[in-house]
Design a protein around this motif. Structure first.
Motif, mmCIF file in Angstrom:
data_model
loop_
_atom_site.group_PDB
_atom_site.id
_atom_site.type_symbol
_atom_site.label_atom_id
_atom_site.label_comp_id
_atom_site.label_asym_id
_atom_site.label_seq_id
_atom_site.Cartn_x
_atom_site.Cartn_y
_atom_site.Cartn_z
ATOM 1 N N ASP A 1 0.800 -1.147 0.181
ATOM 2 C CA ASP A 1 0.069 -0.328 0.076
ATOM 3 C C ASP A 1 0.702 1.165 -0.151
ATOM 4 O OD1 ASP A 1 0.972 -0.129 2.397
ATOM 5 O OD2 ASP A 1 -0.788 0.110 3.559
ATOM 6 N N ARG A 2 2.388 1.207 -0.456
ATOM 7 C CA ARG A 2 2.806 2.271 -0.204
ATOM 8 C C ARG A 2 3.191 2.773 -1.757
ATOM 9 N NH1 ARG A 2 6.461 3.053 4.361
ATOM 10 N NH2 ARG A 2 5.760 1.468 5.975
ATOM 11 N N LEU A 3 3.243 4.219 -1.891
ATOM 12 C CA LEU A 3 3.677 4.546 -3.215
ATOM 13 C C LEU A 3 5.424 4.568 -3.433
ATOM 14 C CD1 LEU A 3 3.100 5.932 -5.763
ATOM 15 C CD2 LEU A 3 3.015 8.340 -4.744
ATOM 16 N N VAL A 4 5.930 4.068 -4.304
ATOM 17 C CA VAL A 4 7.276 4.287 -4.578
ATOM 18 C C VAL A 4 7.560 5.129 -5.723
ATOM 19 C CG1 VAL A 4 9.648 3.086 -4.996
ATOM 20 C CG2 VAL A 4 7.729 2.103 -3.442
ATOM 21 N N SER A 5 8.291 6.202 -5.561
ATOM 22 C CA SER A 5 8.660 7.047 -6.700
ATOM 23 C C SER A 5 10.230 7.112 -6.739
ATOM 24 C CB SER A 5 8.039 8.435 -6.398
ATOM 25 O OG SER A 5 8.543 9.275 -7.352
ATOM 26 N N GLY A 6 10.738 7.013 -7.896
ATOM 27 C CA GLY A 6 12.117 7.203 -8.105
ATOM 28 C C GLY A 6 12.570 6.669 -9.730
ATOM 29 N N GLN A 7 13.951 6.994 -9.738
ATOM 30 C CA GLN A 7 14.343 6.620 -11.159
ATOM 31 C C GLN A 7 15.593 5.741 -10.862
ATOM 32 O OE1 GLN A 7 14.644 9.945 -13.687
ATOM 33 N NE2 GLN A 7 16.192 9.156 -15.216
ATOM 34 N N VAL A 8 15.555 4.768 -11.474
ATOM 35 C CA VAL A 8 16.667 3.617 -11.329
ATOM 36 C C VAL A 8 17.569 4.407 -12.577
ATOM 37 C CG1 VAL A 8 17.563 1.319 -12.049
ATOM 38 C CG2 VAL A 8 15.258 1.734 -10.700
ATOM 39 N N ASP A 9 19.000 4.482 -12.053
ATOM 40 C CA ASP A 9 20.006 4.811 -13.121
ATOM 41 C C ASP A 9 20.380 3.879 -14.180
ATOM 42 O OD1 ASP A 9 20.203 7.295 -11.711
ATOM 43 O OD2 ASP A 9 21.700 6.607 -10.569
ATOM 44 N N ARG A 10 20.561 2.804 -13.710
ATOM 45 C CA ARG A 10 20.839 1.591 -14.612
ATOM 46 C C ARG A 10 20.292 0.158 -14.196
ATOM 47 N NH1 ARG A 10 21.770 5.037 -17.333
ATOM 48 N NH2 ARG A 10 23.860 5.698 -18.434
ATOM 49 N N LEU A 11 19.457 -0.238 -15.333
ATOM 50 C CA LEU A 11 18.795 -1.731 -14.908
ATOM 51 C C LEU A 11 19.184 -2.943 -16.021
ATOM 52 C CD1 LEU A 11 16.550 -2.985 -13.230
ATOM 53 C CD2 LEU A 11 15.075 -2.242 -15.173
ATOM 54 N N LEU A 12 19.671 -3.892 -15.573
ATOM 55 C CA LEU A 12 20.297 -5.035 -16.331
ATOM 56 C C LEU A 12 19.209 -6.177 -15.925
ATOM 57 C CD1 LEU A 12 22.543 -6.099 -18.509
ATOM 58 C CD2 LEU A 12 23.504 -6.871 -16.393
ATOM 59 N N VAL A 13 18.642 -6.548 -17.060
ATOM 60 C CA VAL A 13 17.807 -7.664 -16.847
ATOM 61 C C VAL A 13 18.198 -8.698 -17.660
ATOM 62 C CG1 VAL A 13 15.190 -8.629 -17.267
ATOM 63 C CG2 VAL A 13 15.751 -5.949 -16.633
ATOM 64 N N THR A 14 18.533 -9.982 -17.087
ATOM 65 C CA THR A 14 18.982 -11.092 -17.871
ATOM 66 C C THR A 14 17.949 -12.297 -17.349
ATOM 67 O OG1 THR A 14 20.448 -11.615 -16.185
ATOM 68 C CG2 THR A 14 21.204 -10.549 -17.860
ATOM 69 N N PRO A 15 17.970 -13.161 -18.122
ATOM 70 C CA PRO A 15 17.175 -14.568 -17.765
ATOM 71 C C PRO A 15 17.540 -14.991 -16.369
ATOM 72 C CG PRO A 15 18.191 -14.791 -19.941
ATOM 73 C CD PRO A 15 18.858 -13.907 -19.236
ATOM 74 N N GLY A 16 16.748 -14.689 -15.399
ATOM 75 C CA GLY A 16 16.443 -15.262 -13.971
ATOM 76 C C GLY A 16 17.081 -14.111 -13.138
ATOM 77 N N ARG A 17 17.575 -12.905 -13.564
ATOM 78 C CA ARG A 17 18.277 -12.019 -12.864
ATOM 79 C C ARG A 17 18.181 -10.693 -12.986
ATOM 80 N NH1 ARG A 17 24.017 -10.021 -11.886
ATOM 81 N NH2 ARG A 17 24.085 -9.527 -9.493
ATOM 82 N N VAL A 18 17.889 -9.529 -12.241
ATOM 83 C CA VAL A 18 17.812 -8.230 -12.502
ATOM 84 C C VAL A 18 18.922 -7.440 -11.640
ATOM 85 C CG1 VAL A 18 16.182 -6.128 -12.248
ATOM 86 C CG2 VAL A 18 15.539 -8.247 -12.892
ATOM 87 N N LEU A 19 19.637 -6.655 -12.345
ATOM 88 C CA LEU A 19 20.645 -5.771 -11.418
ATOM 89 C C LEU A 19 20.412 -4.370 -11.687
ATOM 90 C CD1 LEU A 19 23.615 -5.583 -9.914
ATOM 91 C CD2 LEU A 19 24.693 -5.715 -12.196
ATOM 92 N N VAL A 20 20.213 -3.730 -10.294
ATOM 93 C CA VAL A 20 20.044 -2.457 -10.176
ATOM 94 C C VAL A 20 21.091 -1.815 -9.802
ATOM 95 C CG1 VAL A 20 18.444 -0.748 -9.079
ATOM 96 C CG2 VAL A 20 17.575 -3.041 -9.346
ATOM 97 N N LEU A 21 21.411 -0.602 -10.517
ATOM 98 C CA LEU A 21 22.452 0.253 -10.398
ATOM 99 C C LEU A 21 22.486 1.728 -10.122
ATOM 100 C CD1 LEU A 21 25.225 -1.116 -12.885
ATOM 101 C CD2 LEU A 21 25.050 -1.750 -10.533
ATOM 102 N N ASP A 22 22.763 2.324 -9.037
ATOM 103 C CA ASP A 22 22.663 3.743 -8.809
ATOM 104 C C ASP A 22 23.957 4.314 -8.734
ATOM 105 O OD1 ASP A 22 20.213 5.159 -8.382
ATOM 106 O OD2 ASP A 22 21.157 5.961 -6.583
ATOM 107 N N TYR A 23 23.948 5.366 -9.226
ATOM 108 C CA TYR A 23 25.334 6.323 -9.168
ATOM 109 C C TYR A 23 25.140 7.177 -8.239
ATOM 110 C CZ TYR A 23 26.168 4.521 -13.743
ATOM 111 O OH TYR A 23 26.548 3.589 -14.774
#
Length: 90
Positions: free
Chosen positions: A3-25
């Motif tokens: 029930d929470r609103l999340v607002s933001g901008q991911v700097d880099r997102l890498l999506v591969t089969p089975g894995r997501v990598l989130v990078l923030d500078y």
């Protein structure tokens, strides 16, 4: 998330089969030497991104890391650290 609103901008997102990598500078000068020195708002931000992306990519592991631009250093954030800063944990 939930029930929470999340607002933001991911700097880099890498999506591969089975894995997501989130990078923030981050531009802190100098950056912390270890995860224990990362400011709490950054940890909460990354934990919130992880929570949202787990819903967006079911069945994928979601890993998060900070990229410190000063010194070009990658800092993976351990699951247990993000767990303690996840939405609803604080």
């Amino acid at each position: 998330v939930g029930d929470r609103l999340v607002s933001g901008q991911v700097d880099r997102l890498l999506v591969t089969p089975g894995r997501v990598l989130v990078l923030d500078y981050k531009t802190n000068r100098p950056p912390p030497a270890g995860v224990e020195g990362v400011p709490v708002p950054y940890l909460r931000q990354m934990a919130a991104y992880r929570a949202v992306l787990r819903q967006a990519f079911p069945g994928h592991a979601v890993a998060c890391a900070l990229v410190w631009t000063y010194g070009a250093r990658l800092m993976p954030l351990p699951e247990e650290v993000l767990d303690s800063h996840a939405p609803g944990a604080w």
